[in-house]
Design a protein around this motif. Sequence first.
Motif, PDB file in Angstrom:
ATOM      1  N   UNK B 242      64.764  56.534 120.966  1.00 55.50           N
ATOM      2  CA  UNK B 242      63.640  55.902 121.672  1.00 55.50           C
ATOM      3  C   UNK B 242      62.592  55.397 120.678  1.00 55.50           C
ATOM      4  N   UNK B 243      62.354  56.170 119.613  1.00 56.95           N
ATOM      5  CA  UNK B 243      61.275  55.827 118.677  1.00 56.95           C
ATOM      6  C   UNK B 243      61.704  54.720 117.710  1.00 56.95           C
ATOM      7  N   UNK B 244      62.968  54.758 117.313  1.00 53.74           N
ATOM      8  CA  UNK B 244      63.459  53.805 116.311  1.00 53.74           C
ATOM      9  C   UNK B 244      63.167  52.364 116.744  1.00 53.74           C
ATOM     10  N   UNK B 245      62.598  51.600 115.819  1.00 55.55           N
ATOM     11  CA  UNK B 245      62.353  50.188 116.099  1.00 55.55           C
ATOM     12  C   UNK B 245      61.013  49.904 116.769  1.00 55.55           C
ATOM     13  N   UNK B 246      60.279  50.938 117.167  1.00 50.95           N
ATOM     14  CA  UNK B 246      58.964  50.686 117.779  1.00 50.95           C
ATOM     15  C   UNK B 246      57.937  50.360 116.692  1.00 50.95           C
ATOM     16  N   UNK B 250      58.136  55.441 111.941  1.00 47.24           N
ATOM     17  CA  UNK B 250      57.966  55.628 110.489  1.00 47.24           C
ATOM     18  C   UNK B 250      58.782  54.610 109.689  1.00 47.24           C
ATOM     19  N   UNK B 251      58.175  54.110 108.608  1.00 44.91           N
ATOM     20  CA  UNK B 251      58.916  53.160 107.774  1.00 44.91           C
ATOM     21  C   UNK B 251      60.093  53.856 107.120  1.00 44.91           C
ATOM     22  N   UNK B 252      59.855  55.051 106.623  1.00 45.27           N
ATOM     23  CA  UNK B 252      60.955  55.847 106.068  1.00 45.27           C
ATOM     24  C   UNK B 252      61.525  56.702 107.210  1.00 45.27           C
ATOM     25  N   UNK B 253      62.332  56.061 108.038  1.00 45.64           N
ATOM     26  CA  UNK B 253      62.794  56.726 109.255  1.00 45.64           C
ATOM     27  C   UNK B 253      63.656  57.952 108.948  1.00 45.64           C
ATOM     28  N   UNK B 254      64.481  57.847 107.902  1.00 45.49           N
ATOM     29  CA  UNK B 254      65.379  58.969 107.577  1.00 45.49           C
ATOM     30  C   UNK B 254      64.605  60.207 107.151  1.00 45.49           C
ATOM     31  N   UNK B 255      63.542  59.988 106.406  1.00 47.84           N
ATOM     32  CA  UNK B 255      62.720  61.128 105.978  1.00 47.84           C
ATOM     33  C   UNK B 255      62.078  61.780 107.195  1.00 47.84           C
ATOM     34  N   UNK B 256      61.596  60.954 108.104  1.00 48.73           N
ATOM     35  CA  UNK B 256      60.986  61.487 109.322  1.00 48.73           C
ATOM     36  C   UNK B 256      62.030  62.257 110.126  1.00 48.73           C
TER      37      UNK B 256
END
Lengths: 198, 463
Positions: B242-246, B250-256
Motif C-alpha cells: 500500500x505504501x510503495x509508490x506513494x 521512503x526513498x530507501x524503501x528496502x531500508x525502511x
Amino acid sequence: MEKFITHTGTGVPLRRSNVDTDQIIPALWLKLVTRTGYEDGLFGAWRKDPEFVLNKDEYKKGTILIAGLDFGTGSSREHAVWALQNYGFRVVISPRFADIFRGNSLKAGLLTVILPQEQVEALWAAVEANPNLEITVSLENRSVSYDGVSVGFELDDYTRWRLMEGLDDIGLTLKQTESIDEYEMKRSPLKPATLPAR
Amino acid sequence: MAKTLAEKIWQEHIVRTAAGEPDLIYIDLHLIHEVTSAQAFDGLRLAGRKVRRPDLTIATEDHNTPTQNIDKPIADPVSKLQIDTLRNNCAEFGLRIHSLGDIDQGIVHVVGPQLGLTQPGMTIVCGDSHTSTHGAFGALAFGIGTSQVEHVLATQTLPLDPPKTMAINVEGTLQPGVSAKDIILAIIAQIGTGGGQGYVLEYRGSAIRALSMEGRMTVCNMSIEAGARAGLIAPDQTTFDYIRGRAHAPEDFDAALAYWSTLQSDTDAKFDVEITIDAETLAPFVTWGTNPAQGLPLTGAVPDPSLIADAEERGAAERALEYMDLKAGTPLKKIAIDTVFLGSCTNGRIEDLRTAATILNGKKISSSLRMLVVPGSARVRLQAEAEGLDKVFIEAGAEWRNAGCSMCLGMNPDQLAPGERSASTSNRNFEGRQGKGGRTHLVSPLVAAATAIRGTLSSPADL
C-alpha cells in the motif's frame, strides 16, 4: 492554569451513563475559535427538556457534576471541558471516564474524580435528598467529603502536583529541550517529513 | 524481555523517562484540522512560542467544509471564520495545508495514509479521536485534545503514561457479505464502550491478516468507540504494498522495509488482556441504540430493555429506544430508513465506494429515501470517477458529493433533519450526532447499499 487545591460546592446529579462529548457540547458549537463562550451549549439538546437536572432551580448553583459510568466518551473535543468550566463546574465525579476526556480535563484544570459506582450512587442519593448539601473535594487529601462521610480517590502524584501548582505542561516540557534535541539527533532519517511537499 | 508491538513503538519514542513522571514521547507526525487547532495556535502566540517541527506537521480542512458548491465562498460565516483561521495560522507558522479545492484535501485520516505519510513504527497524533485509524499501518496513533495539540506544536512531544495492551484475535474466514465494519461493530458490542479504556488494542489473527488496508483502517478507526487509546495491526506485505509508490514513501524503501519487518509483537509477548473472536460466526451488524456498543446482527430484533439484568444498561437501553423511536421486538430489517450516508473516515475510501457500487450497479435506490455518497478525499473522488463509480451512484439515484466529513458529525451543511433516520457508514450513533434529533444506525458499506435499494435495513443477501 488556575491552581486546584480544594473546592467546596454543591452537587448536580446526572443519572446517566455513557455521556458522550457530543451531548456535553454539540458539534455546532465547535465552530468557535475561542476557549470561552460555551456555557449555553453545555448539554445543549438535553437542556431543552425543562425536567433536565441543570434546569432545576435547586441545582442551578451546582459546581460538582456527579455522573454515571463512562463519562466523556467519543470525540476528543476539549470544548467539552471548556463548556463544563465555562458553565461553572470545577469537578466531575464518575465511576469511569473516557481516556481523552480525562486527559483534556486534567490539562485544563477541571478535576475529574473517579469513585466506585456505589459511592457515586450514595452521592446521587445524598444530593437528591438535599440539593444544598456541601461537598468538599480536596486534592490535597485526595478525598470527597460530605455530611460526615469522607471517601478517598486516586490520582497520581505528578498530576496532583501539577494541578495544585497550576503548572503549564508545555513550560515543564520545554525545560527538557536538551533531551528533545538529543532524541532528534539520533532519530531515523527514514521517517517521512511533510516538507517539502511531494 | 518479550514485547508487544505497542511496547516496542513506545520504547523507541521515549525522549525522557523519570520515576514518578509520565514518559516524554516523541511524535513523528502531527495532523491538524480546523476544529481543534485555533485555540492551540492562540496559546502559542500568547506565550511567544513557535512550531518546533513544521516539517512533521500537516493540515487539511474537513469537518466544517461543505460537500457541494466548493468553488463558492463558504456560506456559514462561523464556519468560514474557522477555516480562515486555520489558513492564517498555517501561513503564520509555516505549515503545509491542503485547503478545500486542493487535490490533496480530504478527511485528515484519509489524507495521511494516501500521501504515504502514515508508516509503520511511527507515533502519530491529531486533535481528533479517530486518529486511531492510522494504527492499521502498525503506527501508534491517538486522538488528543487542544491543549495537547498546542503541546505537540511547541515541543513535538507529549508527556504520556504507557498504555496497557489487549490482543483481539479474530480467527477464521468471514462469510460473504460480512466486512471489516461488522468485525469492529461486533467487537465493540462485546467489550462495550469502556471495554478498551486504557488499552492499545492489537488486532491479530487470520481474519485481520486477510483484510485490505482499507478494511484494517475501518477496524482501527473505531477502536476509540470501545474507549481504547489506540488500535494497532502489525504491518505485513499488504501494508508495504500500500505504501510503495506513494508521494512520501521512503526513498530507501528496502531500508525502511527491513525496519518495518521487525514491527511485530514477539511470539511470547504478554498482553494484559487477550480475547478471541470467531470470524466465521460474524454476520452483518447494525446498531439499534445511541452508543456504538448497542448493536446486533441484522437478523435480530430490537432488544427488550426489561430483559436486561444490569440496571444501568437497562436504563440506557430504555432511553435509547425512546430517542430512536423503536419498539422492542421489531425485526431490525423492518426498520425504514430516510437517508443512507456512505462516507467518513471509517468508510469513505476507494474500496468502500467500489464495494457499494457493485451492489448498486444497474439498480435504483428506493424512492422513499435519499443517499449521499461522499468520498473521503478529493483523490478518492477522482479515482472513483476514473473508474466510473460516480455514474453508478448517480444512475442509481444517489447524490455524488465532494470530499469531507459531511454527515458524520452535523457540523457542515450535510445533516439529518429532526426525526430523520439514517443508515450510516460512519462511526457514531450518539443522539444528535448527524443533526439535531437525527437517528443513526451504523452499518457497513454493503449494508448501506442494500438498504438504499430496499428502503429498510438490509444486507446484500436480501436483494
